[in-house]
Scaffold this motif. Structure first.
Motif, mmCIF file in Angstrom:
data_model
loop_
_atom_site.group_PDB
_atom_site.id
_atom_site.type_symbol
_atom_site.label_atom_id
_atom_site.label_comp_id
_atom_site.label_asym_id
_atom_site.label_seq_id
_atom_site.Cartn_x
_atom_site.Cartn_y
_atom_site.Cartn_z
ATOM 1 N N SER A 115 7.613 -4.412 -7.067
ATOM 2 C CA SER A 115 6.877 -5.201 -6.070
ATOM 3 C C SER A 115 5.516 -5.608 -6.624
ATOM 4 O O SER A 115 5.087 -6.764 -6.478
ATOM 5 C CB SER A 115 6.699 -4.390 -4.778
ATOM 6 N N LEU A 116 4.823 -4.682 -7.272
ATOM 7 C CA LEU A 116 3.526 -4.996 -7.875
ATOM 8 C C LEU A 116 3.665 -6.014 -9.000
ATOM 9 O O LEU A 116 2.838 -6.915 -9.157
ATOM 10 C CB LEU A 116 2.873 -3.721 -8.402
ATOM 11 N N GLN A 117 4.715 -5.869 -9.783
ATOM 12 C CA GLN A 117 4.919 -6.762 -10.921
ATOM 13 C C GLN A 117 5.402 -8.149 -10.511
ATOM 14 O O GLN A 117 5.353 -9.082 -11.307
ATOM 15 C CB GLN A 117 5.908 -6.122 -11.897
ATOM 16 N N ALA A 118 5.842 -8.287 -9.263
ATOM 17 C CA ALA A 118 6.364 -9.573 -8.801
ATOM 18 C C ALA A 118 5.282 -10.629 -8.690
ATOM 19 O O ALA A 118 5.571 -11.828 -8.743
ATOM 20 C CB ALA A 118 7.066 -9.403 -7.454
ATOM 21 N N SER A 119 4.031 -10.203 -8.515
ATOM 22 C CA SER A 119 2.936 -11.167 -8.370
ATOM 23 C C SER A 119 1.625 -10.551 -8.827
ATOM 24 O O SER A 119 1.296 -9.414 -8.446
ATOM 25 C CB SER A 119 2.811 -11.619 -6.910
ATOM 26 N N ALA A 120 0.885 -11.317 -9.610
ATOM 27 C CA ALA A 120 -0.434 -10.860 -10.055
ATOM 28 C C ALA A 120 -1.412 -10.750 -8.901
ATOM 29 O O ALA A 120 -2.459 -10.112 -9.020
ATOM 30 C CB ALA A 120 -0.979 -11.816 -11.115
ATOM 31 N N ALA A 121 -1.098 -11.371 -7.770
ATOM 32 C CA ALA A 121 -2.008 -11.372 -6.626
ATOM 33 C C ALA A 121 -2.010 -10.048 -5.868
ATOM 34 O O ALA A 121 -2.938 -9.758 -5.123
ATOM 35 C CB ALA A 121 -1.641 -12.504 -5.669
ATOM 36 N N ILE A 122 -0.967 -9.226 -6.060
ATOM 37 C CA ILE A 122 -0.859 -7.967 -5.320
ATOM 38 C C ILE A 122 -1.565 -6.872 -6.107
ATOM 39 O O ILE A 122 -1.162 -6.527 -7.219
ATOM 40 C CB ILE A 122 0.614 -7.592 -5.082
ATOM 41 N N ASP A 123 -2.619 -6.307 -5.534
ATOM 42 C CA ASP A 123 -3.417 -5.291 -6.218
ATOM 43 C C ASP A 123 -2.884 -3.877 -6.009
ATOM 44 O O ASP A 123 -3.009 -3.028 -6.893
ATOM 45 C CB ASP A 123 -4.871 -5.353 -5.726
ATOM 46 N N PHE A 124 -2.318 -3.611 -4.839
ATOM 47 C CA PHE A 124 -1.770 -2.281 -4.581
ATOM 48 C C PHE A 124 -0.705 -2.373 -3.500
ATOM 49 O O PHE A 124 -0.639 -3.346 -2.744
ATOM 50 C CB PHE A 124 -2.872 -1.303 -4.149
ATOM 51 N N VAL A 125 0.148 -1.382 -3.462
ATOM 52 C CA VAL A 125 1.108 -1.246 -2.361
ATOM 53 C C VAL A 125 1.011 0.180 -1.848
ATOM 54 O O VAL A 125 0.701 1.112 -2.601
ATOM 55 C CB VAL A 125 2.558 -1.551 -2.799
ATOM 56 N N ALA A 126 1.240 0.355 -0.551
ATOM 57 C CA ALA A 126 1.159 1.677 0.065
ATOM 58 C C ALA A 126 2.560 2.247 0.238
ATOM 59 O O ALA A 126 3.486 1.543 0.645
ATOM 60 C CB ALA A 126 0.455 1.579 1.416
ATOM 61 N N ARG A 127 2.691 3.506 -0.085
ATOM 62 C CA ARG A 127 3.945 4.207 0.100
ATOM 63 C C ARG A 127 3.776 5.192 1.269
ATOM 64 O O ARG A 127 2.682 5.416 1.755
ATOM 65 C CB ARG A 127 4.330 4.966 -1.169
ATOM 66 N N GLU A 128 4.896 5.756 1.712
ATOM 67 C CA GLU A 128 4.871 6.697 2.835
ATOM 68 C C GLU A 128 4.151 6.070 4.048
ATOM 69 O O GLU A 128 4.059 4.856 4.166
ATOM 70 C CB GLU A 128 4.191 8.027 2.438
ATOM 71 N N GLU A 129 3.691 6.905 4.970
ATOM 72 C CA GLU A 129 2.901 6.391 6.094
ATOM 73 C C GLU A 129 1.563 5.898 5.555
ATOM 74 O O GLU A 129 0.905 6.602 4.786
ATOM 75 C CB GLU A 129 2.680 7.488 7.130
ATOM 76 N N PHE A 130 1.145 4.741 5.999
ATOM 77 C CA PHE A 130 0.017 4.081 5.334
ATOM 78 C C PHE A 130 -1.228 3.939 6.200
ATOM 79 O O PHE A 130 -2.169 3.246 5.825
ATOM 80 C CB PHE A 130 0.442 2.704 4.825
ATOM 81 N N ASP A 131 -1.274 4.591 7.354
ATOM 82 C CA ASP A 131 -2.431 4.436 8.247
ATOM 83 C C ASP A 131 -3.722 4.853 7.550
ATOM 84 O O ASP A 131 -4.671 4.068 7.425
ATOM 85 C CB ASP A 131 -2.226 5.273 9.514
#
Length: 477
Positions: A115-131
């Motif tokens: 998912s991160l590698q799919a676009s240079a625009a995405i800086d981070f992704v949250a896993r598990e519960e993300f609140d």
């Protein structure tokens, strides 16, 4: 604290996020669920804003004009919407190269690196519960120090931090309803089987059932049902009643609100004292005694996942339910005057033309007030997805298209004895068989006769429903 936007990006015309905006698709009747999973972390970030572009009818250009002024944009995504969400992230970054963009949802949890590698625009992704993850990012903590995220360093290399523990004390989370009132136009949120306007929220997370197709219990939510106290739930409903008096119904969107029956009964009694009308999800095994307590204290409708009318299929998907129990439950609800919106899924393991016909007859027999018919979707992260790979029910090494370009759900699975096209067209056959019966037509007419508002509502839904059937019949699986 970074100036933070929690965003449901522009999507299909007729978008239905479903269950807290967890599954993006276009439904038979245009409807919108509250983006609860964005509102909850937003409640932890002072000065933040939730923007639900599909519900607000915003174009890409209009949404970009709003997003460009933020330092942090957190986008909720899913497997069907990820390509368009990633493209939107790129457009935001073009407008404001300094913005930090993150994504949340089951799609990026189960597939963080790609998912991160799919676009240079995405800086981070949250896993598990993300609140609390979102809160930590908004506070300006270093990405390298935040549990539960995957991120890219200055060289573009993907880093995976330690997992974030599940939230155990659900009462620590602030109410979501004040965020709804602050940021959303509740008149945009409409579900055909709920009184309008409504509000939906969660009283807990996780589901103890093991249904092989269900995404969030196998990913973000988990299989332990972690609950808010009855006092907390009743207090939030009281807040809604006092601050959002136009609301006509509360929908509790927990995967199975009735799992802990003494608690469900306690909440019901508290709601009865407040004099509110409410609905909830339920498994079709709730005993008469609990149903009666809930009905006597304002329960109007139950959303019930029947899935199939074939016992072997229910066993195959680990539903933990038999059709004889579901029949008894439906009869109990009928006796008590509890309405049911029943959901069914075509294309689950073991499905044949004969079992589709069996499910249609079962639905007609138990006769929920309204139904929704979906197609089995092998979401990555589910046991159904693993089975599909193992048995080659989906083409190996190919993109799985769960929805068409217009957002209509597609049949992604192919069985040797039942093609995706047969499953796809089984949906309209199911709807026609269920709704185009004299008894069901008369039932809807009687309901319309009760009020002019209901007449206008059902006529509008009828037009949309016929358009859906026509468009569905024209789609190619």
């Amino acid at each position: 604290m970074k100036k933070t936007l929690f965003l449901q990006a522009p999507s299909f015309d007729g978008f239905d996020g479903g269950a807290g905006s967890r599954y993006q698709a276009k439904r038979e009747i245009k409807s919108f669920w509250y983006p609860t999973w964005l509102a909850q972390p937003a409640a932890l970030v002072p000065g933040s804003r939730v923007l639900d572009a599909p519900a607000d009818g915003l174009t890409i250009a209009q949404t970009l004009d709003i997003a460009k002024d933020y330092e942090l944009v957190i986008i909720h995504t899913s497997t069907p919407s990820f390509p368009s969400d990633a493209r939107f992230a790129e457009l935001v970054k073009e407008r404001n190269p300094a913005v930090m963009i993150g994504m949340v949802g089951a799609k990026v949890m189960v597939d963080p690196g790609p998912s991160l590698q799919a676009s240079a625009a995405i800086d981070f992704v949250a896993r598990e519960e993300f609140d609390y993850t979102c809160r930590d990012v908004a506070e300006g903590q270093s990405l390298s120090d935040i549990a539960g995220i995957s991120w890219k360093d200055a060289d573009g290399k993907v880093k995976h931090n330690a997992p974030r523990p599940m939230i155990e004390n659900m009462d620590e989370l602030p109410f979501v309803s004040p965020v709804y009132k602050r940021d959303l136009n509740i008149k945009n949120y409409f579900i055909g089987y709920l009184n309008y306007p409504y509000v939906s929220l969660y009283t807990g997370r996780g589901c103890r059932s093991r249904c092989s197709f269900c995404l969030w219990p196998q990913t973000v939510g988990g299989h332990r049902y972690r609950i808010r106290s009855a006092e907390s739930v009743i207090e939030e409903v009281k807040w809604i009643k006092e601050n959002m008096p136009e609301v006509k119904e509360i929908m509790f969107d927990d995967d199975t609100f009735t799992d802990f029956r003494p608690r469900a009964e306690e909440i019901a009694r508290g709601l009865g004292k407040l004099g509110v009308t409410w609905s909830c999800n339920a498994k079709a095994n709730v005993p008469y005694s609990t149903l009666k307590i809930m009905k006597d204290n304002g329960l109007r409708l139950l959303l019930v996942g029947y899935e199939s009318g074939d016992d072997q299929i229910l066993l195959n998907i680990k539903k933990g339910l038999r059709t004889d129990i579901a029949r008894r439950f439906a009869e109990d609800c009928r006796k008590l005057g509890i309405m049911i919106h029943g959901t069914f899924i075509l294309g689950l393991p073991g499905e044949t033309q004969e079992t589709i016909a069996k499910s249609i007859e079962f639905a007609k027999e138990i006769n929920p007030h309204t139904i929704q018919v979906s197609l089995a979707a092998p979401y990555p992260g589910t046991r159904l997805y693993d089975q599909a790979i193992e048995n080659e029910w989906i083409p190996p090494n190919k993109t799985i298209n769960l929805v068409s370009e217009s957002g209509v759900q597609l049949a992604a699975l192919n069985y040797p004895h039942l093609s995706s096209e047969e499953m796809f067209h089984g949906v309209e056959r199911f709807y026609r068989s269920f709704y185009f019966r004299p008894s069901k037509i008369w039932e809807i007419v009687r309901e319309m006769m009760k009020s002019w508002d209901m007449t206008k509502r059902r006529l509008r839904e009828g037009v949309e429903f016929f358009r859906f059937l026509r468009a569905h019949g024209a789609e190619q699986a």
